[in-house]
Design an enzyme around this catalytic site. Structure first.
Site, PDB file in Angstrom:
ATOM      1  N   LYS A  13       0.862  -1.192   0.000  1.00 62.04           N
ATOM      2  CA  LYS A  13       0.000   0.000   0.000  1.00 62.04           C
ATOM      3  C   LYS A  13       0.890   1.231   0.000  1.00 62.04           C
ATOM      4  O   LYS A  13       1.832   1.335   0.779  1.00 62.04           O
ATOM      5  CB  LYS A  13      -0.882  -0.007   1.256  1.00 62.04           C
ATOM      6  CG  LYS A  13      -2.004   0.993   1.207  1.00 62.04           C
ATOM      7  CD  LYS A  13      -3.022   0.681   0.118  1.00 62.04           C
ATOM      8  CE  LYS A  13      -4.347   0.246   0.665  1.00 62.04           C
ATOM      9  NZ  LYS A  13      -5.249  -0.255  -0.385  1.00 62.04           N
ATOM     10  N   THR A  59      -3.606  -5.456   0.584  1.00 62.01           N
ATOM     11  CA  THR A  59      -3.004  -4.130   0.802  1.00 62.01           C
ATOM     12  C   THR A  59      -3.859  -3.328   1.775  1.00 62.01           C
ATOM     13  O   THR A  59      -3.352  -2.488   2.508  1.00 62.01           O
ATOM     14  CB  THR A  59      -2.806  -3.366  -0.525  1.00 62.01           C
ATOM     15  OG1 THR A  59      -4.072  -3.013  -1.071  1.00 62.01           O
ATOM     16  CG2 THR A  59      -1.998  -4.173  -1.522  1.00 62.01           C
ATOM     17  N   HIS A 255      19.754  28.129 -11.394  1.00 59.36           N
ATOM     18  CA  HIS A 255      20.362  29.356 -11.892  1.00 59.36           C
ATOM     19  C   HIS A 255      19.523  30.602 -11.597  1.00 59.36           C
ATOM     20  O   HIS A 255      18.294  30.576 -11.685  1.00 59.36           O
ATOM     21  CB  HIS A 255      20.588  29.260 -13.394  1.00 59.36           C
ATOM     22  CG  HIS A 255      21.408  28.057 -13.791  1.00 59.36           C
ATOM     23  ND1 HIS A 255      22.665  27.808 -13.272  1.00 59.36           N
ATOM     24  CD2 HIS A 255      21.142  27.027 -14.613  1.00 59.36           C
ATOM     25  CE1 HIS A 255      23.137  26.676 -13.781  1.00 59.36           C
ATOM     26  NE2 HIS A 255      22.223  26.176 -14.596  1.00 59.36           N
TER      27      HIS A 255
END
Ligand code: URC
Length: 295
Positions: A13, A59, A255
């Site tokens: 899960k 799950t 940058h």
């Protein structure tokens, strides 16, 4: 199919969210908000091969187990919670051969009122996100990796980049002094859990990265490149935390370009810059102790 074989199977899960409140008596309380992913490998493949679900720890059951262990074991650190989950699945089910747990912790801090920590009020301060990965095979010890991500930091001087290779495509001028911004990702492995305080080790790693990046408060420390600063931070962490055996870091070079104002007749002395999200440089190094090293 006769001519294929499994190279791996695992299931679990993902992203089980939980807020654990530790009620310490009176109005004093502590919280940990976690997002947990569990993954199990079973000793048979009959679920994949034949649709036989009899060995599957659903799950949904795995999700419930996360909540149940938070209640029964408590949540002290993400690493300990990962260890508790590994132990639970391996000791409860003899047909589980491998457990993997990923835990990410939300960066809540106590609100300070008049300089004093509040007993039960918190503020989200996402200066860095703490995570760990704990895995354990049936026959082996638990292996714990911890890390931090999304730590966005910037300094306005004490960074340069000069002397790099030049070819016909090089246009970047040497920079003796530049603005340096990055978003740190770092992940390290603990070779032993003996004498290890997970919170203390994580805080040392985080503050060491900040100290290496920033340098002393009033003067700073010069960075010759992202590469050098990244490597110095990794070595310092290995020097300070003996239980860490290897570490990787990724630091993009985000940058900020100086805006050219010459066309307006203005001289911009690196006071107005334009942040650019893409592209960015990307610098990575992974180091580990040599087996003979006494770092
Ligand atoms: O610290 C840096 N490392 C690089 O490899 C690099 N390349 C670049 O264009 N700027 C920088 N800066």
């Amino acid at each position: 199919m006769a001519d294929v074989e499994f190279t791996n199977t695992e299931y679990g899960k993902n992203w089980v969210r939980l807020l654990h409140i530790r009620r310490l008596g009176g109005k004093h309380q502590d919280i940990r908000e976690l997002e947990v992913c569990t993954s199990l490998t079973l000793d048979s493949k009959k679920d994949y091969l034949h649709g036989d679900n009899s060995d599957i720890i659903a799950t949904d059951t795995q999700k419930n187990t996360v909540y149940a262990l938070a209640k029964t074991k408590g949540v002290t650190t993400p690493e300990q919670f990962g260890l508790d989950l590994c132990h639970h699945f391996l000791s409860s089910f003899s047909h589980v051969t491998m457990v993997k747990v990923d835990v990410t912790m939300a960066p809540w801090r106590r609100i300070k009122i008049g300089g004093q920590d509040h007993a039960h009020a918190f503020i989200m301060t996402p200066d860095a996100v703490r995570f760990c990965h704990v895995e354990q095979a049936r026959q082996g010890p638990p292996v714990v990796h911890a890390g931090l991500k999304d730590m966005k930091i910037l300094k306005t001087t004490q960074s340069g980049f000069t002397g790099f290779l030049r070819d016909r495509y090089t246009s970047l001028p040497d920079a003796e002094d530049r603005c340096l911004e990055t978003v740190v990702y770092s992940r390290w492995r603990y070779s032993t859990l003996q004498g290890l305080d997970f919170d203390a080790a994580w805080n040392i790693a985080k503050s060491t990265i900040l100290e290496e990046f920033a340098g002393p408060p009033s003067t700073g420390a010069f960075s010759a490149s992202v590469q050098k600063t990244l490597y110095d931070a990794e070595c310092e962490i290995l020097g300070k935390v003996p239980q860490i055996s290897e570490i990787e870091m990724t630091m993009p070079n985000v940058h900020n370009f100086t805006v050219d104002m010459s066309k307006f007749g203005l001289e911009n002395k690196d006071e107005v810059l334009m942040p650019v999200d893409k592209p960015s440089g990307n610098i990575h190094a992974a180091i580990r102790r040599k087996t003979t090293s006494k770092l």
